[in-house]
Design a protein around this motif. Structure first.
Motif, PDB file in Angstrom:
ATOM      1  N   PRO A  13      -5.308  -0.461 -12.661  1.00 22.00           N
ATOM      2  CA  PRO A  13      -4.475   0.501 -11.929  1.00 22.00           C
ATOM      3  C   PRO A  13      -4.410   0.253 -10.428  1.00 22.00           C
ATOM      4  CG  PRO A  13      -6.534   1.520 -12.636  1.00 22.00           C
ATOM      5  CD  PRO A  13      -6.446   0.197 -13.323  1.00 22.00           C
ATOM      6  N   ILE A  14      -5.491  -0.273  -9.843  1.00 27.71           N
ATOM      7  CA  ILE A  14      -5.508  -0.486  -8.391  1.00 27.71           C
ATOM      8  C   ILE A  14      -4.540  -1.595  -7.993  1.00 27.71           C
ATOM      9  CG2 ILE A  14      -6.941  -1.142  -6.428  1.00 27.71           C
ATOM     10  CD1 ILE A  14      -9.313   0.128  -7.845  1.00 27.71           C
ATOM     11  N   SER A  15      -4.632  -2.735  -8.669  1.00 22.51           N
ATOM     12  CA  SER A  15      -3.710  -3.834  -8.349  1.00 22.51           C
ATOM     13  C   SER A  15      -2.268  -3.489  -8.693  1.00 22.51           C
ATOM     14  CB  SER A  15      -4.127  -5.102  -9.096  1.00 22.51           C
ATOM     15  OG  SER A  15      -5.344  -5.598  -8.613  1.00 22.51           O
ATOM     16  N   ASN A  16      -2.085  -2.690  -9.754  1.00 17.03           N
ATOM     17  CA  ASN A  16      -0.727  -2.348 -10.181  1.00 17.03           C
ATOM     18  C   ASN A  16      -0.069  -1.289  -9.309  1.00 17.03           C
ATOM     19  OD1 ASN A  16      -0.285  -4.129 -12.334  1.00 17.03           O
ATOM     20  ND2 ASN A  16      -1.411  -2.829 -13.767  1.00 17.03           N
ATOM     21  N   MET A  17      -0.824  -0.759  -8.336  1.00 15.33           N
ATOM     22  CA  MET A  17      -0.216   0.201  -7.408  1.00 15.33           C
ATOM     23  C   MET A  17       0.956  -0.426  -6.659  1.00 15.33           C
ATOM     24  SD  MET A  17      -3.244   2.446  -5.637  1.00 15.33           S
ATOM     25  CE  MET A  17      -3.968   1.013  -4.850  1.00 15.33           C
ATOM     26  N   THR A  18       0.772  -1.682  -6.242  1.00 18.90           N
ATOM     27  CA  THR A  18       1.845  -2.349  -5.495  1.00 18.90           C
ATOM     28  C   THR A  18       3.065  -2.573  -6.379  1.00 18.90           C
ATOM     29  OG1 THR A  18       0.810  -4.482  -6.001  1.00 18.90           O
ATOM     30  CG2 THR A  18       0.262  -3.478  -3.902  1.00 18.90           C
ATOM     31  N   VAL A  19       2.834  -2.833  -7.668  1.00 16.20           N
ATOM     32  CA  VAL A  19       3.946  -2.996  -8.607  1.00 16.20           C
ATOM     33  C   VAL A  19       4.696  -1.678  -8.747  1.00 16.20           C
ATOM     34  CG1 VAL A  19       4.584  -3.567 -10.989  1.00 16.20           C
ATOM     35  CG2 VAL A  19       2.706  -4.790  -9.880  1.00 16.20           C
ATOM     36  N   PHE A  20       3.946  -0.598  -8.902  1.00 18.98           N
ATOM     37  CA  PHE A  20       4.569   0.728  -9.028  1.00 18.98           C
ATOM     38  C   PHE A  20       5.391   1.069  -7.787  1.00 18.98           C
ATOM     39  CE2 PHE A  20       4.308   5.325  -8.144  1.00 18.98           C
ATOM     40  CZ  PHE A  20       4.995   5.810  -9.247  1.00 18.98           C
ATOM     41  N   LEU A  21       4.843   0.788  -6.607  1.00 18.54           N
ATOM     42  CA  LEU A  21       5.560   1.086  -5.369  1.00 18.54           C
ATOM     43  C   LEU A  21       6.853   0.279  -5.263  1.00 18.54           C
ATOM     44  CD1 LEU A  21       2.659   1.279  -2.740  1.00 18.54           C
ATOM     45  CD2 LEU A  21       4.105   3.148  -3.547  1.00 18.54           C
ATOM     46  N   SER A  22       6.789  -0.980  -5.686  1.00 20.04           N
ATOM     47  CA  SER A  22       7.985  -1.839  -5.619  1.00 20.04           C
ATOM     48  C   SER A  22       9.057  -1.375  -6.599  1.00 20.04           C
ATOM     49  CB  SER A  22       7.605  -3.291  -5.920  1.00 20.04           C
ATOM     50  OG  SER A  22       6.693  -3.785  -4.970  1.00 20.04           O
ATOM     51  N   LEU A  23       8.622  -0.970  -7.797  1.00 16.42           N
ATOM     52  CA  LEU A  23       9.572  -0.517  -8.812  1.00 16.42           C
ATOM     53  C   LEU A  23      10.256   0.789  -8.416  1.00 16.42           C
ATOM     54  CD1 LEU A  23       7.548  -1.245 -12.076  1.00 16.42           C
ATOM     55  CD2 LEU A  23       9.647  -2.381 -11.362  1.00 16.42           C
ATOM     56  N   THR A  24       9.550   1.629  -7.681  1.00 14.01           N
ATOM     57  CA  THR A  24      10.082   2.951  -7.329  1.00 14.01           C
ATOM     58  C   THR A  24      10.519   3.031  -5.876  1.00 14.01           C
ATOM     59  OG1 THR A  24       7.839   3.756  -6.848  1.00 14.01           O
ATOM     60  CG2 THR A  24       8.682   4.109  -9.081  1.00 14.01           C
TER      61      THR A  24
END
Length: 206
Positions: free
Chosen positions: A21-32
């Motif tokens: 979840p920590i590394s995927n935060m940047t993915v979530f921010l980019s997607l949204t």
């Protein structure tokens, strides 16, 4: 009781490393990116609920799937271990799978379902890990695996909710280092699965 505590810690560590979840935060921010707070929260909640349902289904139907396709436990552990090892190896090499290339996401696509829920939160690695944990175990441990993944989904939800603040505070470099550490843990888990499969195959279990 000690066995259950050890099992629970192993399951939590495995899920935390594979869902990352920590590394995927940047993915979530980019997607949204560009979405308002309410839209982000809706996407976050929907993605985690869908991921939880998908993984739970595979946990509950894992035994049926094994029987349907005549899959042996050792073969599953060895194959799944190899798959998980390569996922961890790619994370150590800072490689990203093509399915996570956020530049190609269609604006009209429901990103909560794809690519966020599938394959980022409930990808092959997560499903294989979950099914490995419930392979040939008693019902209580199956319930524990479901409960632990549920708690992991809640942690992921709150992590994504705070992603904007966390990234600003710790920076992308720290998140990248954490991602590599998670990759190492995943690779070790995969290796362990292969060893378990070999031991079962040759009746070497003590």
């Amino acid at each position: 009781m000690d066995n259950l505590i050890t099992f629970s810690i192993t399951v939590f560590t495995g899920f935390f490393a594979i869902t990352n979840p920590i590394s995927n935060m940047t993915v979530f921010l980019s997607l949204t990116q560009g979405d308002d707070r309410k839209t982000k929260q809706d996407i976050n909640k929907r993605a985690n609920i869908i991921a939880f349902i998908i993984v739970t289904v595979f946990i509950l139907l894992g035994k049926f799937i094994f029987e349907l396709f005549n899959i042996s436990i050792p073969a599953f552990k060895i194959t799944g271990g190899i798959l998980i090892f390569f996922i961890g190896f790619e994370m150590l090499q800072s490689k990203k799978s093509n399915v996570k290339n956020i530049k190609n996401v269609d604006e009209d696509e429901n990103i909560a379902i794809s690519p966020l829920a599938i394959p980022i939160l409930a990808g092959p690695g997560t499903i294989v890990t979950a099914m490995n944990f419930v392979a040939n175990v008693e019902p209580l441990k199956i319930f524990l695996v479901i409960a632990i993944f549920g708690s992991m989904s809640i942690i992921t939800y709150f992590t994504f909710s705070l992603s904007s603040y966390v990234v600003k505070i710790v920076g992308n470099n720290v998140i990248s280092v954490i991602g590599k550490l998670m990759g190492l843990i995943i690779a070790i888990i995969g290796t362990g699965m292969v060893i378990q499969g070999i031991k079962i195959s040759f009746s070497l279990m003590s």
